[in-house]
Design an enzyme around this catalytic site. Structure first.
Site, PDB file in Angstrom:
ATOM      1  N   LYS A  84       0.857  -1.187   0.000  1.00 57.11           N
ATOM      2  CA  LYS A  84       0.000   0.000   0.000  1.00 57.11           C
ATOM      3  C   LYS A  84       0.889   1.232   0.000  1.00 57.11           C
ATOM      4  O   LYS A  84       1.967   1.230   0.601  1.00 57.11           O
ATOM      5  CB  LYS A  84      -0.872   0.016   1.271  1.00 57.11           C
TER       6      LYS A  84
ATOM      7  N   GLY B 270     -22.821   4.544   4.005  1.00 60.23           N
ATOM      8  CA  GLY B 270     -21.873   5.089   3.040  1.00 60.23           C
ATOM      9  C   GLY B 270     -22.332   4.824   1.617  1.00 60.23           C
ATOM     10  O   GLY B 270     -22.454   3.678   1.188  1.00 60.23           O
TER      11      GLY B 270
ATOM     12  N   HIS C  40     -18.633   5.465  -4.055  1.00 58.30           N
ATOM     13  CA  HIS C  40     -18.486   4.686  -5.287  1.00 58.30           C
ATOM     14  C   HIS C  40     -19.036   3.275  -5.145  1.00 58.30           C
ATOM     15  O   HIS C  40     -19.753   2.786  -6.003  1.00 58.30           O
ATOM     16  CB  HIS C  40     -17.003   4.602  -5.676  1.00 58.30           C
ATOM     17  N   VAL C  41     -18.678   2.606  -4.042  1.00 51.07           N
ATOM     18  CA  VAL C  41     -19.118   1.215  -3.879  1.00 51.07           C
ATOM     19  C   VAL C  41     -20.525   1.159  -3.288  1.00 51.07           C
ATOM     20  O   VAL C  41     -21.391   0.413  -3.770  1.00 51.07           O
ATOM     21  CB  VAL C  41     -18.137   0.436  -2.968  1.00 51.07           C
TER      22      VAL C  41
HETATM   23  P1  NAD Z   1     -15.995   6.677  -1.251  1.00 53.99           P
HETATM   24  O1  NAD Z   1     -15.065   7.663  -0.627  1.00 53.99           O
HETATM   25  O2  NAD Z   1     -16.397   6.844  -2.665  1.00 53.99           O
HETATM   26  O3  NAD Z   1     -17.334   6.585  -0.383  1.00 53.99           O
HETATM   27  C1  NAD Z   1     -17.365   6.486   1.003  1.00 53.99           C
HETATM   28  C2  NAD Z   1     -18.681   7.134   1.444  1.00 53.99           C
HETATM   29  O4  NAD Z   1     -18.893   6.831   2.819  1.00 53.99           O
HETATM   30  C3  NAD Z   1     -18.696   8.650   1.307  1.00 53.99           C
HETATM   31  O5  NAD Z   1     -19.861   9.037   0.621  1.00 53.99           O
HETATM   32  C4  NAD Z   1     -18.693   9.136   2.768  1.00 53.99           C
HETATM   33  O6  NAD Z   1     -19.405  10.352   2.917  1.00 53.99           O
HETATM   34  C5  NAD Z   1     -19.399   7.988   3.453  1.00 53.99           C
HETATM   35  N1  NAD Z   1     -19.130   7.849   4.885  1.00 53.99           N
HETATM   36  C6  NAD Z   1     -17.940   7.871   5.526  1.00 53.99           C
HETATM   37  N2  NAD Z   1     -18.107   7.680   6.851  1.00 53.99           N
HETATM   38  C7  NAD Z   1     -19.451   7.530   7.045  1.00 53.99           C
HETATM   39  C8  NAD Z   1     -20.259   7.322   8.205  1.00 53.99           C
HETATM   40  N3  NAD Z   1     -19.728   7.226   9.430  1.00 53.99           N
HETATM   41  N4  NAD Z   1     -21.594   7.228   8.033  1.00 53.99           N
HETATM   42  C9  NAD Z   1     -22.146   7.320   6.795  1.00 53.99           C
HETATM   43  N5  NAD Z   1     -21.429   7.539   5.682  1.00 53.99           N
HETATM   44  C10 NAD Z   1     -20.090   7.639   5.800  1.00 53.99           C
HETATM   45  O7  NAD Z   1     -15.300   5.251  -1.017  1.00 53.99           O
HETATM   46  P2  NAD Z   1     -15.575   3.900  -1.803  1.00 53.99           P
HETATM   47  O8  NAD Z   1     -14.605   3.773  -2.906  1.00 53.99           O
HETATM   48  O9  NAD Z   1     -17.034   3.767  -2.045  1.00 53.99           O
HETATM   49  O10 NAD Z   1     -15.113   2.827  -0.701  1.00 53.99           O
HETATM   50  C11 NAD Z   1     -15.923   2.575   0.437  1.00 53.99           C
HETATM   51  C12 NAD Z   1     -15.190   1.636   1.377  1.00 53.99           C
HETATM   52  O11 NAD Z   1     -14.904   0.412   0.693  1.00 53.99           O
HETATM   53  C13 NAD Z   1     -13.842   2.161   1.872  1.00 53.99           C
HETATM   54  O12 NAD Z   1     -13.609   1.673   3.196  1.00 53.99           O
HETATM   55  C14 NAD Z   1     -12.847   1.501   0.934  1.00 53.99           C
HETATM   56  O13 NAD Z   1     -11.561   1.372   1.526  1.00 53.99           O
HETATM   57  C15 NAD Z   1     -13.519   0.149   0.728  1.00 53.99           C
HETATM   58  N6  NAD Z   1     -13.136  -0.498  -0.531  1.00 53.99           N
HETATM   59  C16 NAD Z   1     -13.355   0.137  -1.714  1.00 53.99           C
HETATM   60  C17 NAD Z   1     -13.017  -0.490  -2.893  1.00 53.99           C
HETATM   61  C18 NAD Z   1     -13.265   0.162  -4.229  1.00 53.99           C
HETATM   62  O14 NAD Z   1     -13.189  -0.539  -5.260  1.00 53.99           O
HETATM   63  N7  NAD Z   1     -13.594   1.445  -4.280  1.00 53.99           N
HETATM   64  C19 NAD Z   1     -12.445  -1.776  -2.865  1.00 53.99           C
HETATM   65  C20 NAD Z   1     -12.272  -2.412  -1.629  1.00 53.99           C
HETATM   66  C21 NAD Z   1     -12.614  -1.754  -0.473  1.00 53.99           C
END
Ligand code: NAD
Length: 339
Positions: free
Chosen positions: A78, A174, A177-178
């Protein structure tokens, strides 16, 4: 620092700074025993260098375990780029990071992560080929969501006896994206959706387009539901919050959901089935790794299907041995990495 590296069984830690662009970067390589270390690069604010280093080390270990259990010939790494107070030329900063990656000779391959985008990866790609998730290769998030959706079905089967999601109440924390892509799939499958996000507009979109019910962020974990899907930040499951959960299972995308390994046992004692985060959220890694290798959509789709099978096997062992799924997953990953 060496004591920390030893505790995490970390192979190498690389640091660099570039005064011209303001780059301050850390690359943690947890393991290259199964192949080059692949893992995203974060571009975030950190209170100090030590917390950035700790973050990189912790996440690198998770990537090793994720790659091993996903059956990829990859190790885990990482990168953390400490976001400077003022960014002059963003692309120049990422190019400087690309030159740093190139010095490692392919032992580390980078990807999109929190605070970075495919456009940043394009800048890195001008300096090194050890980069994935460029605009050409595409965003991994929909594939992460697809894997989590399949994993939620496996979880529903193991805990509730049926993998059809119609009528199940699923709480998604949350909607980034995911989380949003997952919510679309859950809504299409007929689940009753409860959602929260720190950004009101994201909640509003889910309410208007997916018929979701909004819940305040600090209240979502206490809502009665069948499955809680954490898709925001990590560390949300701790001694205190687990005591207030009113769900049958936790299955979501967020990395490092457990504040510590002992929390898995608390969930187990409460009869809440926990989908180990690095198993259920491996879809994005599978996508970037196989796309980077030039594999076909069909091969990527087949590999994504493995997530559901792996989770089901972990749940079966967990039931047979009375041990939390998180401990089973760790044990299996360590066996694959260290033999
Ligand atoms: P992102 O930043 O696009 O979205 C995260 C969302 O969560 C944001 O809208 C934020 O406002 C919200 N959020 C944060 N804390 C919160 C809380 N306490 N209550 C409610 N909402 C909250 O991130 P992402 O890419 O969607 O990833 C989400 C999670 O999945 C992260 O932990 C990331 O590490 C993990 N992840 C993502 C991927 C990927 O392909 N993007 C792959 C594996 C793991």
């Amino acid at each position: 620092m060496f004591a920390l590296m030893k505790a995490a069984r970390l192979e190498a830690l690389h640091l660099t700074r570039d005064p011209v662009t303001g780059l301050e970067a850390i690359i943690a390589i947890h393991s290259t025993r199964l192949g080059p270390a692949l893992g995203g690069c974060r571009f975030l604010d950190y209170a100090d260098t030590e917390s950035a280093v700790r973050d990189a080390m912790r996440l690198a270990q998770g990537m090793s375990y994720k790659a091993a259990l996903a059956g990829l010939e990859l190790g885990g790494g990482k990168a953390v780029l400490i976001r400077p107070p003022h960014i002059g030329d963003r692309c120049a900063l990422f190019q400087a990071f690309g030159r740093f990656i190139e010095t490692l000779g392919g032992r580390y391959i980078t990807a999109v992560d929190s605070g970075t985008s495919s456009t940043d990866m394009d800048c890195i790609a001008r300096q090194t080929r050890h980069v994935t998730s460029t605009t050409d290769e595409g965003d991994p998030s929909p594939h992460t969501a697809e894997g989590v959706f399949a994993g939620i079905r496996a979880t529903a089967r193991a805990r509730l006896g049926c993998e059809e999601l119609e009528g199940l109440r699923i709480a998604v924390q949350g909607l980034g994206h995911v989380g949003y892509a997952l919510s679309e799939r859950l809504a299409a499958a007929g689940a009753e959706l409860l959602v929260s996000d720190l950004e009101h507009s994201r909640v509003q979109r889910a309410v208007e387009h997916l018929g979701a019910r909004p819940v305040a962020s600090d209240a979502l974990l206490r809502e009665p539901c069948d499955i809680l899907a954490p898709c925001g930040l990590g560390g949300i499951l701790n001694g205190e919050s687990v005591g207030t959960l009113r769900c049958a299972a936790v299955a979501g995308a967020a990395n490092n959901q457990l504040a510590g390994p002992e929390v898995a046992d608390l969930l187990q004692r409460r009869g809440i089935l926990y989908a180990p985060d690095y198993v259920i959220n491996a879809g994005g890694l599978i996508y970037v790794a196989l796309r980077h290798r030039g594999e076909s959509d069909q091969s990527i789709g087949a590999h994504l299907g493995g997530i559901r099978l792996r989770l089901s096997a972990i749940y079966a062992r967990s039931l047979a041995e009375g041990c939390s799924p998180a401990r089973i997953a760790d044990e299996e990953a360590e066996r694959l990495i260290y033999g």
